[in-house]
Design a protein around this motif. Structure first.
Motif, PDB file in Angstrom:
ATOM      1  N   ALA A   1       0.838  -1.207   0.000  1.00  0.00           N
ATOM      2  CA  ALA A   1       0.000   0.000   0.000  1.00  0.00           C
ATOM      3  C   ALA A   1       0.871   1.254   0.000  1.00  0.00           C
ATOM      4  O   ALA A   1       0.557   2.248  -0.674  1.00  0.00           O
ATOM      5  N   ALA A   2       1.999   1.206   0.735  1.00  0.00           N
ATOM      6  CA  ALA A   2       2.900   2.363   0.783  1.00  0.00           C
ATOM      7  C   ALA A   2       3.601   2.577  -0.557  1.00  0.00           C
ATOM      8  O   ALA A   2       3.795   3.712  -0.986  1.00  0.00           O
TER       9      ALA A   2
ATOM     10  N   LEU B   1       2.434   2.434  12.518  1.00  0.00           N
ATOM     11  CA  LEU B   1       2.524   1.231  11.670  1.00  0.00           C
ATOM     12  C   LEU B   1       2.682   1.575  10.188  1.00  0.00           C
ATOM     13  O   LEU B   1       2.884   0.684   9.369  1.00  0.00           O
ATOM     14  N   ILE B   2       2.563   2.866   9.871  1.00  0.00           N
ATOM     15  CA  ILE B   2       2.674   3.274   8.459  1.00  0.00           C
ATOM     16  C   ILE B   2       4.135   3.627   8.153  1.00  0.00           C
ATOM     17  O   ILE B   2       4.712   4.502   8.794  1.00  0.00           O
TER      18      ILE B   2
ATOM     19  N   PRO C   1       7.468  -0.246  10.756  1.00  0.00           N
ATOM     20  CA  PRO C   1       8.408  -0.064  11.876  1.00  0.00           C
ATOM     21  C   PRO C   1       9.027  -1.380  12.356  1.00  0.00           C
ATOM     22  O   PRO C   1       9.560  -1.398  13.467  1.00  0.00           O
ATOM     23  N   TRP C   2       8.934  -2.427  11.577  1.00  0.00           N
ATOM     24  CA  TRP C   2       9.325  -3.740  12.080  1.00  0.00           C
ATOM     25  C   TRP C   2      10.786  -4.065  11.799  1.00  0.00           C
ATOM     26  O   TRP C   2      11.261  -3.870  10.686  1.00  0.00           O
ATOM     27  N   ALA C   3      11.467  -4.605  12.814  1.00  0.00           N
ATOM     28  CA  ALA C   3      12.741  -5.266  12.569  1.00  0.00           C
ATOM     29  C   ALA C   3      12.416  -6.683  12.097  1.00  0.00           C
ATOM     30  O   ALA C   3      13.000  -7.195  11.149  1.00  0.00           O
ATOM     31  N   ILE C   4      11.454  -7.313  12.781  1.00  0.00           N
ATOM     32  CA  ILE C   4      10.902  -8.597  12.328  1.00  0.00           C
ATOM     33  C   ILE C   4       9.399  -8.383  12.203  1.00  0.00           C
ATOM     34  O   ILE C   4       8.738  -8.008  13.186  1.00  0.00           O
ATOM     35  N   GLN C   5       8.900  -8.622  11.008  1.00  0.00           N
ATOM     36  CA  GLN C   5       7.508  -8.317  10.704  1.00  0.00           C
ATOM     37  C   GLN C   5       6.552  -8.834  11.795  1.00  0.00           C
ATOM     38  O   GLN C   5       6.519 -10.039  12.103  1.00  0.00           O
TER      39      GLN C   5
END
Lengths: 504, 70
Positions: A258-259, A372-373, A443-447
């Motif tokens: 989406a981004a 989260l975006i 913002p995830w290092a691990i989804q």
């Protein structure tokens, strides 16, 4: 948590990874091109092709020498700047990186010696095998690194152990699940093929430079022919694997997709945005789902939830995920406390509660759902730079192959100039691809399991800032040294007696 | 022993005949010195160095088990 610590730690890791990635794609691509050229030499027995191969091996050698070991700094950063992350993933990362180190690196470093020292010492066929095995070693090395990276994007095959606080591979089958996850396979092929494309662009660009200066013409034409045909094949494979990659990202990391598109609200017939208001109706749905009709969620849909997922379940809202993440964090703390106190009756219940909410573990650290975006503007344009430049390279390779077939190559100097300028552009394209992959995961290092604010070590922000600038200076010096050596090698040229053989 | 000797001579002669390779080796050795001696020793000490395995588990569990805004 000091926000500047996270920013500097990310900046430092990005700088190191991007610098390392300047060298890897050319190693992967040029290795195959050298292999093709040397195969022609062995098949034809023509010394001219040997000299051609040797020149490109010089370029390969300079790139390899400057690039080698720069990836090790990333491993230092894992232990120092991202220690929580390293502990949590140690078991998953340990196996692929150990295999990478033992098999691939030693294979690569053994055969590279034969490749450079063995021209007059070993048979032609053994030397050819060494050249291909060096390239294969580099490619296998890339495989394991990409397996580790793919796991961060799509964590599968592990079991979270609350006693050790680690994600563990508990069986051989879980190892294979990690090593051959759909994300790992597509990431490997897309990345390696993009390396092939880089190699082809560099060979074609340098050859075009010689042709524009009317020197080393025969060498340049032969190299251009191999480079452009190989580049055309690589372009097709990059598009094919990119398409598969898009479907997997749409399924496993919908926010990233989406981004890429700047898609706020999804639809069953989502359009693909070229730029601004230029859109191709329904194309995003086709690319993301490989179906005529299929819901592609936008950013708001992913935050609000309520839409049907591909497995027919309903997507949870960000708030629900954050709430379940908080339950998981609490369950972990209470589980460990109960275990320490020997409260056996509580342990199983807390373990079950943790496991039920584990898929949302990382959401417990998210303060605001808008965190989260990922950065939409950066991703939107990086994606377009990657795809746009990739399409430009395809067009140029098509034209070059056509003009070589018509024997009209030097009648189009503008095209040769563009081919030279494609050398820096292919690096921009390649880096843009990694920005899409890595920034898109934020913002995830691990989804879904570990956000970067929980992954980072509690260090002084100022010390991370200092090392960032130290790296910047070291990397810049090394890059300048490499470019100087490379330019000298290219300026000196292959020094081939262009009249030695009629077989071109 | 003959094989080992041949391999040894292969490398020695290879290194002797290097031209551009000499410059590249200087660059590689310099870089490895910077990475392993300067960076590793002075700037990249593992954050959990010196902790026992149990202490590391507890440290990470505490860090991960508590929401960061609370």
């Amino acid at each position: 948590m000091d926000p500047s610590l996270i920013d500097w730690s990310r900046a430092q890791f990005a700088l190191t990874a991007m610098y390392h990635w300047l060298f890897v794609p050319l190693t992967l691509g040029l290795g195959v091109i050298m292999g093709i050229m040397e195969t022609i030499y062995v098949v034809r027995g023509d010394e001219y092709w040997k000299r051609l191969t040797q020149f490109w091996m010089k370029i390969f050698g300079v790139n390899f020498a400057v690039g080698v070991a720069t990836g090790l700094i990333l491993e230092f950063e894992f232990g120092t700047n991202w220690s929580n992350y390293s502990w949590l993933v140690g078991d998953i990362f340990g196996a692929p990186l150990a295999i990478e180190g033992i098999i691939a690196f030693f294979m690569e470093s053994t055969f590279i010696a034969v490749m450079y020292f063995g021209w007059e010492k070993v048979s032609r066929r053994f030397h050819l095998a060494s050249t291909w095995l060096t390239t294969l070693g580099a490619t296998i090395s890339a495989w394991w690194i990409l397996v580790a990276n793919a796991w961060m994007q799509y964590p599968v095959g592990m079991t979270f152990n609350p006693d050790t606080v680690r994600n563990e591979m508990t069986s051989l089958s879980s190892f294979f699940t990690v090593a051959f996850s759909p994300m790992a396979i597509t990431k490997f092929f897309h990345t390696v093929m993009s390396g092939w494309l880089t190699g082809a662009v560099v060979v074609v660009g340098i050859s075009a430079w010689y042709l524009l200066r009317r020197r080393e013409e025969r060498f340049a034409r032969s190299s251009m022919l191999v480079g452009s045909i190989f580049g055309l094949v690589a372009c097709g494979l990059v598009m094919l694997t990119g398409d598969t990659s898009g479907v997997i990202v749409g399924r496993t990391q919908p926010m990233k997709l989406a981004a890429f598109e700047g898609l706020e609200d999804g639809s069953e017939h989502a359009p693909l945005t070229i730029v601004g208001d230029m859109k191709i109706p329904n194309m995003l749905t086709i690319l993301a789902t490989h179906q005529w009709t299929g819901f592609v969620p936008g950013i708001n849909d992913i935050l609000n939830g309520g839409y049907k997922l591909p497995d027919s379940t309903t997507a949870l809202s960000a708030e629900e995920k954050m709430s379940r993440g908080t339950i998981a964090l609490e369950a972990l703390t209470l589980y460990r406390s109960a275990k320490n106190k020997g409260e056996t009756e509580k342990i199983e219940d807390l373990r079950t509660r943790l496991q039920e909410n584990l898929p949302y573990f990382g959401y417990g650290h998210i303060r605001d759902k808008h965190d989260l975006i990922p950065p939409v503007g950066l991703l939107f344009w990086s994606f377009r730079i990657m795809v746009g430049l990739g399409s430009l390279f395809c067009l140029i390779f098509c034209l070059l192959v056509f003009l070589q077939y018509r024997k009209q190559l030097t009648r189009w100097p503008l095209l040769l100039h563009v081919a030279v300028w494609c050398i820096p552009l292919v690096y921009i394209c390649s880096q843009a691809g990694w920005i899409c992959a890595e920034v898109g995961r934020q913002p995830w290092a691990i989804q879904d399991l570990l956000p970067i604010n929980a992954a980072v070590s509690a260090l002084q922000s100022s010390s991370v800032r200092v090392t960032f600038f130290i790296f910047l200076v070291i990397f810049t010096l090394l890059l300048v040294a490499e470019l100087r050596i490379l330019f000298n090698v290219v300026k000196k040229g292959p020094q081939i007696d262009e009249t030695t053989s009629p077989n071109t | 022993m003959n094989i080992l000797n041949a391999i040894f001579r292969f490398y020695v002669e290879g290194f002797r005949r290097m031209t551009l390779g000499r410059t590249l080796w200087v660059l590689v050795l310099l870089k490895l010195f910077v990475i392993f001696v300067i960076l590793r020793l002075f700037f990249f000490r593992p954050a959990m160095q010196g902790m026992t395995i149990e202490e590391k588990q507890q440290h990470v569990a505490q860090r991960l088990g508590i929401p960061l805004d609370k």
